[in-house]
Design an enzyme around this catalytic site. Structure first.
Site, PDB file in Angstrom:
ATOM      1  N   LYS A  60       0.897  -0.994  -0.240  1.00 24.36           N
ATOM      2  CA  LYS A  60       0.082  -0.020   0.025  1.00 24.36           C
ATOM      3  C   LYS A  60       1.188   1.081   0.203  1.00 24.36           C
ATOM      4  O   LYS A  60       1.677   1.576   0.810  1.00 24.36           O
ATOM      5  CB  LYS A  60      -0.880  -0.045   1.051  1.00 24.36           C
ATOM      6  CG  LYS A  60      -1.876   1.088   1.144  1.00 24.36           C
ATOM      7  CD  LYS A  60      -2.597   1.810   2.446  1.00 24.36           C
ATOM      8  CE  LYS A  60      -1.895   2.665   2.948  1.00 24.36           C
ATOM      9  NZ  LYS A  60      -1.656   3.801   2.126  1.00 24.36           N
ATOM     10  N   GLY A  62       7.115   4.976   7.962  1.00 25.99           N
ATOM     11  CA  GLY A  62       6.308   6.183   8.081  1.00 25.99           C
ATOM     12  C   GLY A  62       6.422   6.700   9.473  1.00 25.99           C
ATOM     13  O   GLY A  62       7.721   6.612  10.088  1.00 25.99           O
ATOM     14  N   SER A  63       5.535   7.400  10.096  1.00 26.11           N
ATOM     15  CA  SER A  63       5.807   8.003  11.156  1.00 26.11           C
ATOM     16  C   SER A  63       5.703   7.307  12.280  1.00 26.11           C
ATOM     17  O   SER A  63       5.014   5.973  12.438  1.00 26.11           O
ATOM     18  CB  SER A  63       4.756   9.179  11.302  1.00 26.11           C
ATOM     19  OG  SER A  63       3.208   8.551  11.468  1.00 26.11           O
ATOM     20  N   THR A  64       6.041   7.764  13.556  1.00 29.52           N
ATOM     21  CA  THR A  64       6.418   6.863  14.728  1.00 29.52           C
ATOM     22  C   THR A  64       4.835   6.503  15.278  1.00 29.52           C
ATOM     23  O   THR A  64       4.523   5.531  15.810  1.00 29.52           O
ATOM     24  CB  THR A  64       7.229   7.455  15.801  1.00 29.52           C
ATOM     25  OG1 THR A  64       8.454   7.497  15.263  1.00 29.52           O
ATOM     26  CG2 THR A  64       6.902   6.809  17.120  1.00 29.52           C
ATOM     27  N   CYS A  79      13.606  10.999   6.355  1.00 30.34           N
ATOM     28  CA  CYS A  79      13.473  10.439   7.957  1.00 30.34           C
ATOM     29  C   CYS A  79      14.953  10.702   8.608  1.00 30.34           C
ATOM     30  O   CYS A  79      14.683  11.245   9.850  1.00 30.34           O
ATOM     31  CB  CYS A  79      13.244   8.938   7.805  1.00 30.34           C
ATOM     32  SG  CYS A  79      14.375   8.219   6.998  1.00 30.34           S
ATOM     33  N   GLU A 136      10.274   1.426  10.087  1.00 24.29           N
ATOM     34  CA  GLU A 136      11.216   2.314  10.079  1.00 24.29           C
ATOM     35  C   GLU A 136      10.368   3.576  10.183  1.00 24.29           C
ATOM     36  O   GLU A 136       9.404   4.080   9.430  1.00 24.29           O
ATOM     37  CB  GLU A 136      11.761   2.433   8.453  1.00 24.29           C
ATOM     38  CG  GLU A 136      12.520   1.134   8.054  1.00 24.29           C
ATOM     39  CD  GLU A 136      13.652   0.760   9.074  1.00 24.29           C
ATOM     40  OE1 GLU A 136      14.021   1.935   9.674  1.00 24.29           O
ATOM     41  OE2 GLU A 136      14.040  -0.435   9.254  1.00 24.29           O
ATOM     42  N   GLU A 181       9.642  15.960  15.566  1.00 22.12           N
ATOM     43  CA  GLU A 181      10.124  15.951  14.064  1.00 22.12           C
ATOM     44  C   GLU A 181       9.357  16.699  13.394  1.00 22.12           C
ATOM     45  O   GLU A 181       8.003  16.782  12.936  1.00 22.12           O
ATOM     46  CB  GLU A 181       9.860  14.590  13.656  1.00 22.12           C
ATOM     47  CG  GLU A 181      10.329  14.380  12.218  1.00 22.12           C
ATOM     48  CD  GLU A 181      10.008  12.941  11.623  1.00 22.12           C
ATOM     49  OE1 GLU A 181       8.825  12.566  11.817  1.00 22.12           O
ATOM     50  OE2 GLU A 181      10.832  12.168  11.191  1.00 22.12           O
TER      51      GLU A 181
HETATM   52  P1  NAD Z   1       2.441   8.389   8.013  1.00 18.63           P
HETATM   53  O1  NAD Z   1       2.745   7.488   8.913  1.00 18.63           O
HETATM   54  O2  NAD Z   1       1.515   9.216   8.079  1.00 18.63           O
HETATM   55  O3  NAD Z   1       1.880   7.338   6.710  1.00 18.63           O
HETATM   56  C1  NAD Z   1       2.744   6.338   6.115  1.00 18.63           C
HETATM   57  C2  NAD Z   1       2.104   5.261   5.501  1.00 18.63           C
HETATM   58  O4  NAD Z   1       1.111   4.672   6.512  1.00 18.63           O
HETATM   59  C3  NAD Z   1       1.070   5.868   4.435  1.00 18.63           C
HETATM   60  O5  NAD Z   1       0.724   4.870   3.380  1.00 18.63           O
HETATM   61  C4  NAD Z   1      -0.381   5.906   5.208  1.00 18.63           C
HETATM   62  O6  NAD Z   1      -1.354   5.727   4.198  1.00 18.63           O
HETATM   63  C5  NAD Z   1      -0.273   4.671   6.150  1.00 18.63           C
HETATM   64  N1  NAD Z   1      -1.008   4.875   7.460  1.00 18.63           N
HETATM   65  C6  NAD Z   1      -1.523   5.841   8.124  1.00 18.63           C
HETATM   66  N2  NAD Z   1      -2.166   5.186   9.020  1.00 18.63           N
HETATM   67  C7  NAD Z   1      -2.180   3.837   8.954  1.00 18.63           C
HETATM   68  C8  NAD Z   1      -2.816   2.862   9.745  1.00 18.63           C
HETATM   69  N3  NAD Z   1      -3.601   3.148  10.799  1.00 18.63           N
HETATM   70  N4  NAD Z   1      -2.843   1.645   9.459  1.00 18.63           N
HETATM   71  C9  NAD Z   1      -1.807   1.252   8.329  1.00 18.63           C
HETATM   72  N5  NAD Z   1      -1.294   2.271   7.612  1.00 18.63           N
HETATM   73  C10 NAD Z   1      -1.674   3.455   8.035  1.00 18.63           C
HETATM   74  O7  NAD Z   1       4.030   8.878   7.330  1.00 18.63           O
HETATM   75  P2  NAD Z   1       4.253   9.828   6.045  1.00 18.63           P
HETATM   76  O8  NAD Z   1       3.543  11.194   6.399  1.00 18.63           O
HETATM   77  O9  NAD Z   1       3.845   9.274   4.994  1.00 18.63           O
HETATM   78  O10 NAD Z   1       5.864   9.850   6.042  1.00 18.63           O
HETATM   79  C11 NAD Z   1       6.675  10.693   6.762  1.00 18.63           C
HETATM   80  C12 NAD Z   1       7.059  10.039   7.952  1.00 18.63           C
HETATM   81  O11 NAD Z   1       7.867   8.794   7.524  1.00 18.63           O
HETATM   82  C13 NAD Z   1       8.070  10.694   8.805  1.00 18.63           C
HETATM   83  O12 NAD Z   1       7.700  10.609  10.137  1.00 18.63           O
HETATM   84  C14 NAD Z   1       9.310  10.018   8.424  1.00 18.63           C
HETATM   85  O13 NAD Z   1      10.304  10.124   9.316  1.00 18.63           O
HETATM   86  C15 NAD Z   1       9.199   8.638   8.179  1.00 18.63           C
HETATM   87  N6  NAD Z   1      10.021   8.080   7.447  1.00 18.63           N
HETATM   88  C16 NAD Z   1      11.041   7.228   8.065  1.00 18.63           C
HETATM   89  C17 NAD Z   1      11.888   6.455   7.554  1.00 18.63           C
HETATM   90  C18 NAD Z   1      12.799   5.438   8.083  1.00 18.63           C
HETATM   91  O14 NAD Z   1      13.523   4.746   7.178  1.00 18.63           O
HETATM   92  N7  NAD Z   1      13.088   5.583   9.194  1.00 18.63           N
HETATM   93  C19 NAD Z   1      11.867   6.728   6.038  1.00 18.63           C
HETATM   94  C20 NAD Z   1      11.082   7.577   5.454  1.00 18.63           C
HETATM   95  C21 NAD Z   1      10.224   8.097   6.172  1.00 18.63           C
END
Ligand code: NAD
Length: 496
Positions: free
Chosen positions: A183, A236-238, A294, A259, A393
């Site tokens: 996804k 994605g986000s924490t 990130c 991650e 962040e």
């Molecule tokens: P996000 O957490 O908002 O979304 C990431 C993904 O998760 C999206 O596809 C979203 O649709 C999905 N999602 C959201 N809620 C969900 C749920 N309840 N269940 C399942 N899936 C869900 O993050 P974002 O805004 O897309 O990305 C930015 C964040 O990602 C920042 O915090 C960044 O630091 C982090 N990030 C981390 C790394 C790493 O390697 N550590 C790399 C890139 C980005």
């Protein structure tokens, strides 16, 4: 890569299941271009029924195709062919990646697309390297641990580097013989569809790599809860990472790789041998992709003796950056993903000023005359650990500055109560650099550089709330395998 006309880019909006595009229901989300705020496509949202169909198809393909059964070298050959097709498709893929994301087309063509292809090649090379072990048993027994794929892996990707982040999830999972349902982010959902099409062309069996479109609340959640998904790999986000872990725990305890977010320090000692090189490194670490990375080096911790000179040099480097649409090859500063995110970033900056922070550079949005979301690269001095700007962040081009006198103080400032994704240390003293590297609680420490090289052998992943597990490296490949123990008794002994 040349300038392109965003209105002329053909965008296919669909799911990809069983080797085919699957059109969605009419209830679509709007997908906007961050460069000008224009809605350029709608997106179908996969509900729990469609997610179930994708996962069941994927499970059937895992069980009945040769993907998991074939000689791993044959799998590797197909993956390498896929990578070659991606490289050859750069003229289509780069605009598709750039149009609705924050990635300038020049970078998409020179880095995102070839780096995606190279990452697939890296993981393809692991396919026949790890098979398991023979255990030291008694001589009339043969004990084996056999490395096996999980089955169907659910992968969930963020918007900030759509192709690269998705490929770091999908490629090791496929190389290990799994099937994948991905996804992508609802904000950047299209470029991965094109690489899924190329995967089919390369010979990956139908149903082994699938894409379901939609938001996190409906589609992502359904994927995490599906009983046939035995592992979820997420970037994605924490906050979302915690929700995913909870959803996985509530539905049969699945393995997770997470991650997550970061708030990474860049520590600069007064003895840096080349101040200009260090300043450029520090500037790039917070302005690349407008800080929407990130591992962005978002907290500058600089030794007092050079602080003023160093900050002045950073401001001058920030002023060289040219914000521009992602389809403009001369742009060197990316947009922010959305106006909502830009308002959030600006709110943090303005609250920092109210708390005593001082803006040295930037500090406001860039007027574009349309709905484009651009923010000035910003330096916030006079900040303290208690301030929101230092704790949160920001995920934008905002660098906070804190000044230190000695090594111990630098270590205390570098420590973040929650995050531990990455850190940079700049000094001519290798002993000090290594003491800092051992002292900092982070998954990666860069010394006299910041950011990854173009190889894939060094894993990346967070300590503390920045994550669980690794992307890249051998570790990422191994995380897509589980181990079965087989014990054969060929019965020479009377004792059991
Ligand atoms: P996000 O957490 O908002 O979304 C990431 C993904 O998760 C999206 O596809 C979203 O649709 C999905 N999602 C959201 N809620 C969900 C749920 N309840 N269940 C399942 N899936 C869900 O993050 P974002 O805004 O897309 O990305 C930015 C964040 O990602 C920042 O915090 C960044 O630091 C982090 N990030 C981390 C790394 C790493 O390697 N550590 C790399 C890139 C980005």
């Amino acid at each position: 890569m040349e300038r392109f006309d965003p209105d002329q880019v053909a965008v296919r909006s669909a799911h990809f299941i069983g080797g085919q595009y699957v059109e969605g229901k009419a209830d679509t989300l709007d997908v906007k271009r961050p460069s000008d705020g224009k809605v350029y496509a709608g997106l179908p949202v996969a509900d729990a029924d469609l997610v179930d169909r994708a996962v069941q198809d994927s499970w059937r393909a895992f069980k009945t195709s040769d993907w998991a059964r074939c000689a791993p070298r044959d799998r590797a050959r197909i993956l390498r062919r896929w990578a070659d097709l991606i490289d050859a498709d750069v003229k289509t893929l780069a605009p598709l990646e750039a149009i609705g994301s924050t990635r300038p087309v020049k970078d998409a063509a020179s880095w995102d697309v070839p780096f995606t292809a190279d990452g697939i090649r890296f993981f393809a090379e692991w396919a026949d390297k790890i098979g398991g072990d023979v255990a030291p048993t008694r001589t009339d027994h043969l004990g084996m641990t056999i490395a096996e794929p999980y089955g169907v892996i659910g992968a969930i990707a963020p918007w900030n580097l759509p192709l690269v982040m998705s490929s770091w999830k999908v490629a090791p999972a496929l190389a290990a013989g799994n099937a994948v349902v991905l996804k992508p982010s609802e904000m950047t959902p299209f470029s991965v569809l094109r690489i899924a099409e190329l995967a089919t062309e390369a010979g990956i069996p139908d149903g082994i790599f699938n894409i379901v479109q939609g938001d996190g609340r409906v589609t992502g959640d359904a994927l995490c809860r599906h009983p046939r998904i035995s592992k979820v790999t997420f970037t994605g986000s924490t906050r979302t990472g915690a929700a995913i872990m909870a959803a996985c725990a509530e539905n049969g305890t699945k393995s997770v790789t997470l991650e997550l977010g970061g708030k990474s320090p860049q520590i600069v000692f007064a003895d840096v041998p080349d101040m200009e090189k260090t300043a450029r490194t520090v500037a790039r670490a917070i302005t690349l992709n407008a800080g929407q990375v990130c591992v962005a080096g978002s907290r500058l911790i600089v030794q007092r003796a050079i602080a003023d000179r160093f900050i002045a040099r950073l401001s001058a480097i920030f002023a060289e950056l040219k914000a521009g649409n992602t389809w403009d090859p001369d742009a060197t500063m990316s947009p922010i993903i959305s106006n909502r995110e830009m308002e959030r970033i600006d709110g943090i900056v303005q609250r920092a000023v109210a708390e005593g922070g001082r803006i040295v550079a930037g500090g406001s949005r860039i007027a574009t005359g349309n709905e484009g979301a651009f923010y000035q690269p910003t330096i916030l001095a006079n900040t303290a650990p208690r301030m929101e700007a230092v704790k949160t962040e920001i995920f934008g081009p905002v660098l906070t500055v804190q000044v230190f006198d000695d090594e111990d103080e630098a270590l205390v400032l570098a420590d973040h109560p929650e995050y531990g994704l990455a850190a940079g240390v700049h000094t001519a003293d290798i002993g000090r650099a290594l003491r800092m590297a051992r002292g900092i609680e982070a998954g990666t420490v860069w010394i006299n550089r910041y950011g990854r090289t173009s190889d894939f052998v060094i894993p990346t992943g967070g300590y503390k709330r920045s994550g669980i597990g690794k992307d890249l490296g051998r570790q990422a490949y191994e995380a897509n395998l589980r181990y079965k123990s087989v014990l054969v008794d060929f019965g020479l002994s009377k004792l059991c």
